[in-house]
Design an enzyme around this catalytic site. Structure first.
Site, PDB file in Angstrom:
ATOM      1  N   CYS A  95     -36.423 112.881 -66.633  1.00  0.00           N
ATOM      2  CA  CYS A  95     -36.032 112.788 -68.046  1.00  0.00           C
ATOM      3  C   CYS A  95     -34.579 112.305 -68.074  1.00  0.00           C
ATOM      4  CB  CYS A  95     -36.164 114.178 -68.669  1.00  0.00           C
ATOM      5  SG  CYS A  95     -35.580 114.269 -70.362  1.00  0.00           S
ATOM      6  N   CYS A 110     -31.445 120.593 -82.850  1.00  0.00           N
ATOM      7  CA  CYS A 110     -31.200 119.989 -81.536  1.00  0.00           C
ATOM      8  C   CYS A 110     -29.772 120.249 -81.068  1.00  0.00           C
ATOM      9  CB  CYS A 110     -31.451 118.486 -81.622  1.00  0.00           C
ATOM     10  SG  CYS A 110     -31.010 117.610 -80.106  1.00  0.00           S
ATOM     11  N   CYS A 120     -30.177 115.964 -85.834  1.00  0.00           N
ATOM     12  CA  CYS A 120     -31.353 116.773 -86.177  1.00  0.00           C
ATOM     13  C   CYS A 120     -30.922 118.236 -86.107  1.00  0.00           C
ATOM     14  CB  CYS A 120     -32.500 116.494 -85.202  1.00  0.00           C
ATOM     15  SG  CYS A 120     -32.971 114.756 -85.238  1.00  0.00           S
ATOM     16  N   CYS A 132     -25.336 112.392 -79.650  1.00  0.00           N
ATOM     17  CA  CYS A 132     -26.280 111.672 -80.502  1.00  0.00           C
ATOM     18  C   CYS A 132     -25.712 111.647 -81.906  1.00  0.00           C
ATOM     19  CB  CYS A 132     -27.645 112.359 -80.506  1.00  0.00           C
ATOM     20  SG  CYS A 132     -28.886 111.439 -81.457  1.00  0.00           S
ATOM     21  N   CYS A 134     -36.030 120.955 -73.078  1.00  0.00           N
ATOM     22  CA  CYS A 134     -35.827 120.064 -74.231  1.00  0.00           C
ATOM     23  C   CYS A 134     -34.815 120.613 -75.210  1.00  0.00           C
ATOM     24  CB  CYS A 134     -37.107 119.957 -75.039  1.00  0.00           C
ATOM     25  SG  CYS A 134     -38.237 118.822 -74.386  1.00  0.00           S
ATOM     26  N   GLU A 162     -26.889 114.066 -68.900  1.00  0.00           N
ATOM     27  CA  GLU A 162     -27.775 114.743 -67.963  1.00  0.00           C
ATOM     28  C   GLU A 162     -29.056 113.982 -67.674  1.00  0.00           C
ATOM     29  OE1 GLU A 162     -26.884 119.287 -69.062  1.00  0.00           O
ATOM     30  OE2 GLU A 162     -27.984 118.173 -70.559  1.00  0.00           O
TER      31      GLU A 162
HETATM   32  N1  SAH Z   1     -33.633 111.295 -79.574  1.00  0.00           N
HETATM   33  C1  SAH Z   1     -34.961 111.224 -79.095  1.00  0.00           C
HETATM   34  C2  SAH Z   1     -35.124 111.667 -77.657  1.00  0.00           C
HETATM   35  C3  SAH Z   1     -34.357 112.862 -77.198  1.00  0.00           C
HETATM   36  S1  SAH Z   1     -34.842 114.412 -77.809  1.00  0.00           S
HETATM   37  C4  SAH Z   1     -35.897 111.996 -80.018  1.00  0.00           C
HETATM   38  O1  SAH Z   1     -35.405 112.709 -80.892  1.00  0.00           O
HETATM   39  O2  SAH Z   1     -37.092 111.826 -79.881  1.00  0.00           O
HETATM   40  C5  SAH Z   1     -36.340 114.763 -76.917  1.00  0.00           C
HETATM   41  C6  SAH Z   1     -37.267 115.722 -77.638  1.00  0.00           C
HETATM   42  O3  SAH Z   1     -36.747 117.066 -77.634  1.00  0.00           O
HETATM   43  C7  SAH Z   1     -37.467 115.347 -79.089  1.00  0.00           C
HETATM   44  O4  SAH Z   1     -38.803 115.447 -79.484  1.00  0.00           O
HETATM   45  C8  SAH Z   1     -36.628 116.399 -79.777  1.00  0.00           C
HETATM   46  O5  SAH Z   1     -36.989 116.539 -81.100  1.00  0.00           O
HETATM   47  C9  SAH Z   1     -36.895 117.609 -78.931  1.00  0.00           C
HETATM   48  N2  SAH Z   1     -35.937 118.707 -79.158  1.00  0.00           N
HETATM   49  C10 SAH Z   1     -34.660 118.601 -79.573  1.00  0.00           C
HETATM   50  N3  SAH Z   1     -34.108 119.841 -79.692  1.00  0.00           N
HETATM   51  C11 SAH Z   1     -35.047 120.725 -79.334  1.00  0.00           C
HETATM   52  C12 SAH Z   1     -35.059 122.145 -79.216  1.00  0.00           C
HETATM   53  N4  SAH Z   1     -33.980 122.890 -79.469  1.00  0.00           N
HETATM   54  N5  SAH Z   1     -36.207 122.727 -78.807  1.00  0.00           N
HETATM   55  C13 SAH Z   1     -37.295 121.981 -78.496  1.00  0.00           C
HETATM   56  N6  SAH Z   1     -37.333 120.647 -78.574  1.00  0.00           N
HETATM   57  C14 SAH Z   1     -36.219 120.011 -78.995  1.00  0.00           C
HETATM   58 FE1  SF4 Z   2     -30.638 112.943 -81.497  1.00  0.00          FE
HETATM   59 FE2  SF4 Z   2     -31.482 115.384 -80.862  1.00  0.00          FE
HETATM   60 FE3  SF4 Z   2     -32.360 114.184 -83.083  1.00  0.00          FE
HETATM   61 FE4  SF4 Z   2     -33.187 113.284 -80.701  1.00  0.00          FE
HETATM   62  S1  SF4 Z   2     -33.605 115.310 -81.576  1.00  0.00           S
HETATM   63  S2  SF4 Z   2     -32.454 112.074 -82.445  1.00  0.00           S
HETATM   64  S3  SF4 Z   2     -31.317 113.665 -79.474  1.00  0.00           S
HETATM   65  S4  SF4 Z   2     -30.229 114.815 -82.668  1.00  0.00           S
END
Ligand code: SAH
Ligand code: SF4
Length: 373
Positions: free
Chosen positions: A105, A119, A116, A112, A343, A92
């Site tokens: 974005c 996420c 995390c 990924c 996000c 996306e």
């Molecule tokens: N992988 C990279 C970039 C993609 S994620 C990273 O982790 O930085 C972009 C941002 O969205 C990151 O700060 C991530 O931690 C945040 N994010 C992921 N899941 C989220 C959620 N469910 N609610 C709010 N922010 C989230």
């Molecule tokens: Fe990957 Fe989501 Fe962690 Fe970013 S926040 S590194 S997209 S698992």
């Protein structure tokens, strides 16, 4: 027949090298870059400042192929989402217009690998790295579609002013392809964005923060999310490999290369997990010597998530503590909620190569999964 090279993803230096390799003159790269990225051209036929012989040679050895658009969504607040089909996985890009700027974005991977725990992308597992043409192709597509609709920035002939690599995937787990795409973003022959307005967001792949710093000094955002290793090991598992002190040291090296550089620290607000005043004070200590500002991101929930969003009161108190400690602290506004473009909601359908998606879906009652498909 040898596979043809997709010129869409080649940076200026890479395109020059390609041209020299086929016996053409390197300076032709400037003209070709403009045709591709300024004019949105996908065929060599119409590149009328190139000789017929070169055009024929290019058609034989190269293509200009953007990723396939699968769907487009428009939200009431003006946010737009493009879903691209990259060989079976959907990825996306999200366009976020504001009064004086417009941010795109984009994604760097299909899924990924880093998992995390808060996420949605992480929960879907990992398919593959995006190629550089799939990464820049998101910008190419959005820019040329919006130009055709005459959706420009106020008083300008350009469509977007900022790019953030905050979509699906971890950009610094796909550093070489991301670097080719970043080069094009800041090249005047392509998108001509200011380095300050291009942001790479990373969960903390320490060696590749240094690699990025050596190659191109774009803005850096770091997904910290926890002020101590015990908690960060759970929320951002890559912390077990590169713990907080190593990450902060890499950030210090990054800012030291460039005058007035500031790192954006991203911090997702999870109710009763990382959002108490004690956490805020710990965070202020961790960041005490790093030129940084903090962006608090209210957690965006998704089905099956183990977390809840912090209350507005908790977020405001957290912000106040950080501000009092001297940090510029903003709270991210959630945009594009109804089209799942916020996000961490960026969730296409990933051809998962890990078993993670299966395990995650197994936790959700079947009745709730139906509307995800
Ligand atoms: N992988 C990279 C970039 C993609 S994620 C990273 O982790 O930085 C972009 C941002 O969205 C990151 O700060 C991530 O931690 C945040 N994010 C992921 N899941 C989220 C959620 N469910 N609610 C709010 N922010 C989230
Ligand atoms: Fe990957 Fe989501 Fe962690 Fe970013 S926040 S590194 S997209 S698992």
């Amino acid at each position: 027949m040898q596979e043809r090279v997709n010129l869409l993803g080649l940076s200026g230096p890479q395109l020059r090298e390609f041209l020299v390799g086929i016996g053409a003159q390197a300076y032709r790269a400037d003209q070709i870059l403009k045709w591709i990225h300024h004019e949105g051209m996908t065929s060599f036929d119409e590149m009328n400042n190139l000789s017929k012989a070169l055009r024929e040679q290019l058609a034989e050895k190269a293509v200009i192929e953007p990723p396939l658009v699968h769907e487009r969504h428009l939200s009431k607040d003006g946010t737009r989402k493009w879903l691209f089909n990259t060989g079976g996985s959907l990825i996306e890009a999200v366009y976020i217009p504001e009064p004086s700027r417009a941010t795109l974005c984009i994604s760097s991977q299909a899924g990924c690998s880093l998992n995390c725990t808060f996420c949605h992308t992480g929960k879907q597992g990992f398919h593959r790295d995006l190629t550089s043409h799939e990464i820049i192709g998101q910008i190419w597509t959005v820019c040329h579609e919006l130009k055709a609709e005459k959706v420009f920035l106020p008083g300008a002939s350009r469509v977007i002013s900022n790019v953030v690599m905050m979509g699906m995937g971890e950009p610094l787990m796909n550093t070489d392809n991301v670097l080719s795409a970043l080069n094009l973003m800041v090249d005047d022959l392509a998108y001509g964005l200011s380095k300050k307005r291009v942001t790479v967001s990373t969960s903390g792949v320490v060696p590749n923060i240094d690699k990025l710093s050596d190659a191109l000094d774009v803005s850096l955002a770091v997904s910290l999310h926890a002020p101590n290793n015990e908690l960060r090991n759970i929320l951002v598992p890559i912390n077990k490999k590169y713990p907080i002190d190593q990450l902060i040291a890499a950030c210090q090296r990054y800012v030291s290369k460039q005058k007035n550089r500031v790192i954006t620290i991203e911090y997702v607000m999870l109710k009763n997990v990382n959002d108490t005043p004690v956490h805020a004070k710990q965070l202020a200590k961790v960041l005490a010597h790093l030129p940084s500002k903090v962006n608090l991101i209210p957690f965006n929930p998704f089905k099956g998530a183990d977390y809840e969003r912090s209350t507005d009161e908790a977020i405001e108190l957290f912000q106040t503590i950080l501000m009092k400690a001297g940090f510029i602290t903003t709270i991210r506004k959630t945009r594009g909620d109804e089209i799942a473009a916020a996000c961490g909601q960026l969730a296409g359908q990933i051809k998962d190569r890990t078993k993670r998606q299966e395990r995650f879906l197994a936790k959700i009652p079947v009745s709730e999964i139906v509307d995800r498909i």
